[in-house]
Write an enzyme that holds these catalytic residues in place. Sequence first.
Site, PDB file in Angstrom:
ATOM      1  N   HIS A 259       0.892  -1.230   0.073  1.00  0.00           N
ATOM      2  CA  HIS A 259      -0.100  -0.090   0.155  1.00  0.00           C
ATOM      3  C   HIS A 259       0.769   1.262  -0.052  1.00  0.00           C
ATOM      4  O   HIS A 259       0.521   1.995  -0.817  1.00  0.00           O
ATOM      5  CB  HIS A 259      -0.854  -0.121   1.261  1.00  0.00           C
ATOM      6  N   GLU A 260       1.799   1.357   0.849  1.00  0.00           N
ATOM      7  CA  GLU A 260       2.604   2.402   0.980  1.00  0.00           C
ATOM      8  C   GLU A 260       3.505   2.652  -0.159  1.00  0.00           C
ATOM      9  O   GLU A 260       3.939   3.836  -0.743  1.00  0.00           O
ATOM     10  CB  GLU A 260       3.496   2.560   2.117  1.00  0.00           C
TER      11      GLU A 260
ATOM     12  N   HIS B 198       1.727   4.682  -2.799  1.00  0.00           N
ATOM     13  CA  HIS B 198       2.190   6.105  -2.497  1.00  0.00           C
ATOM     14  C   HIS B 198       3.512   6.374  -3.089  1.00  0.00           C
ATOM     15  O   HIS B 198       3.598   7.390  -3.608  1.00  0.00           O
ATOM     16  CB  HIS B 198       1.749   6.483  -1.052  1.00  0.00           C
TER      17      HIS B 198
END
Length: 352
Positions: A31-32, A35
Amino acid sequence: MIKISAILNVWNNVWPYLIAILLFLVLIVIHEFGHFIAAKLLGVRVNEFAVGFGPKLFSKQKGETKYSLNLIPLGGYCAMEGEDEESNDDRAFCKKKPWRRFIIVVMGAVFNLLLGLIIVAIILAPSKAFTSTVIAEFDENAKSSQTGLMVNDKILEAEGRKIFTTYDLSYAFTNVKDGKIDLTVERNGKEVLLKDVEFESKEYDGISYLTVDFKVYGIKKTFGSYIKHTFNTAISYCAVIWRSLIDVIGGKYGISAVSGPVGVTAAIGQAAKQSLQNVLPIMAIITINLGLFNLLPIPALDGGRLLFILIEMIARKPIPQKWEAAIHTAGFVILIAFMILVAAKDIWTLIF
């Protein structure tokens, strides 16, 4: 002297839960990383990309970004310049146009959803055939055949909700009142609504389940059917997650049906004890759940940030950062309080 058998016994009880923690870590890092890669591609300065929380075990500066490995393996973060504070850096997150910030924020959830799709593809790869939603035959004395269903009916909807695979059909058959359900089927090329189709019903842990009294046709595995079934299964996971959330909010299920990290870790641990292959479907559901949940317009989540960016796009004026920060902080406190409540429920259930 500690016996080897005692050490092995402890290890056999512990390793499945270490697998669960590792899986959570992978999903959050993915998920990170969504980003991170979007920020890099769209010209935002990333100060640090970290795996885990707490004291640093290892860190290395490479260019403008520090890469860190921290002690507590329960998450990670991508720290962007000007993400939660003012900055005069031209490459700060807060200085970028709204559409760039929108893409950066949404890519975390997108990476989780893509990972879920990949895991589903891996799960289905060994299959020689897939299941359809077309009825092939009924069990002896099947109630559903006596109350409307027929051979060759293709089930399209259950209680007005679209059916993509047998997975969301199974969810639709959960907690149904009186063992009766409305089904929409395709029959002879036409859609037919069947009211109050009846099934036998069983109850487990306070939740009723309709007993499926028919068999469905198989679908021959080809490259095309494999791709189609992979997408349909992923869509089914998404649909069931949204529906379960709506059903919990609507009161169809109580708080006892909600599991947090503790309950999910226990479920993964039990699945891992049986077979590591059993962990894959749970992992797919969790990563899709993580992606979808983060898109909800709740302060402190990515969806809350996206909502503020959308308001800025429409109003052509950003909301003051101190107001946004205060709202996200309040949302974070409420979210943590809810997670503590669910975790306490999970622990109570495991102990008692």
